[in-house]
Write a protein that holds these residues in place. Structure first.
Motif, PDB file in Angstrom:
ATOM      1  N   UNK A 116       0.843  -1.204   0.000  1.00  0.00           N
ATOM      2  CA  UNK A 116       0.000   0.000   0.000  1.00  0.00           C
ATOM      3  C   UNK A 116       0.875   1.249   0.000  1.00  0.00           C
ATOM      4  N   UNK A 117       1.967   1.201   0.746  1.00  0.00           N
ATOM      5  CA  UNK A 117       2.911   2.327   0.742  1.00  0.00           C
ATOM      6  C   UNK A 117       3.518   2.491  -0.652  1.00  0.00           C
ATOM      7  N   UNK A 118       3.855   1.395  -1.296  1.00  0.00           N
ATOM      8  CA  UNK A 118       4.399   1.442  -2.656  1.00  0.00           C
ATOM      9  C   UNK A 118       3.389   2.110  -3.595  1.00  0.00           C
ATOM     10  N   UNK A 119       2.118   1.795  -3.425  1.00  0.00           N
ATOM     11  CA  UNK A 119       1.076   2.368  -4.297  1.00  0.00           C
ATOM     12  C   UNK A 119       0.893   3.871  -4.072  1.00  0.00           C
ATOM     13  N   UNK A 120       1.303   4.378  -2.916  1.00  0.00           N
ATOM     14  CA  UNK A 120       1.237   5.820  -2.695  1.00  0.00           C
ATOM     15  C   UNK A 120       2.151   6.574  -3.659  1.00  0.00           C
ATOM     16  N   UNK A 121       3.100   5.865  -4.237  1.00  0.00           N
ATOM     17  CA  UNK A 121       4.056   6.459  -5.177  1.00  0.00           C
ATOM     18  C   UNK A 121       3.811   5.957  -6.599  1.00  0.00           C
ATOM     19  N   UNK A 127       4.646   3.785 -11.497  1.00  0.00           N
ATOM     20  CA  UNK A 127       3.680   3.323 -12.506  1.00  0.00           C
ATOM     21  C   UNK A 127       3.043   1.968 -12.172  1.00  0.00           C
ATOM     22  N   UNK A 128       2.911   1.703 -10.880  1.00  0.00           N
ATOM     23  CA  UNK A 128       2.238   0.477 -10.457  1.00  0.00           C
ATOM     24  C   UNK A 128       0.771   0.759 -10.177  1.00  0.00           C
ATOM     25  N   UNK A 129      -0.053  -0.219 -10.455  1.00  0.00           N
ATOM     26  CA  UNK A 129      -1.474  -0.163 -10.132  1.00  0.00           C
ATOM     27  C   UNK A 129      -1.765  -1.320  -9.180  1.00  0.00           C
TER      28      UNK A 129
END
Length: 126
Positions: free
Chosen positions: A70-75, A80-82
């Protein structure tokens, strides 16, 4: 602790993937693969049942990894991750199939599990 020397984010991701993929027992046991197709109406109960059936250690690792992702998705603008892409990666590194075959049934079960993982990444369920 001390800071890491300069290294590529891809190297860190590869190290994490390799570690999770090399575990003797996968984070998500094959027995927890959904046996049927999951849709919008059934995702919530399936997700709840999935969490309840995870062994305690697996549950802790799974919740930690989902929190990290979820932290990765904040960026996502930079990386460019979904949630859907990340769910595929999660499924590939936290799951080992019961069979090496990529038959239609096995692929459907993995797709359903990807939907569950994506659900966890996008909701506050855990």
């Amino acid at each position: 602790g001390t800071e890491f020397d300069a290294c590529s984010v891809y190297s860190m991701a590869d190290a994490l993937w390799s570690f999770l993929n090399s575990l003797a027992d996968p984070v998500i046991p094959p027995s927890l693969f959904p046996n049927m197709e999951i849709d919008a109406q059934s995702i919530q109960p399936w997700s709840r049942r999935f969490l309840e059936q995870l062994p305690p250690v697996n549950y802790n690792v799974f919740v930690y990894m989902i929190s990290f992702f979820r932290e990765v998705l904040l960026h996502s603008e930079a990386n460019r991750l979904t949630p859907a892409k990340l769910a595929v990666v999660c499924c590939n590194c936290m799951v080992k199939s019961e069979s090496e075959d990529n038959d239609e049934r096995e692929m459907q079960r993995k797709h359903s599990l990807q939907l569950i993982i994506s659900h966890f990444l996008t909701t506050a369920m855990i």
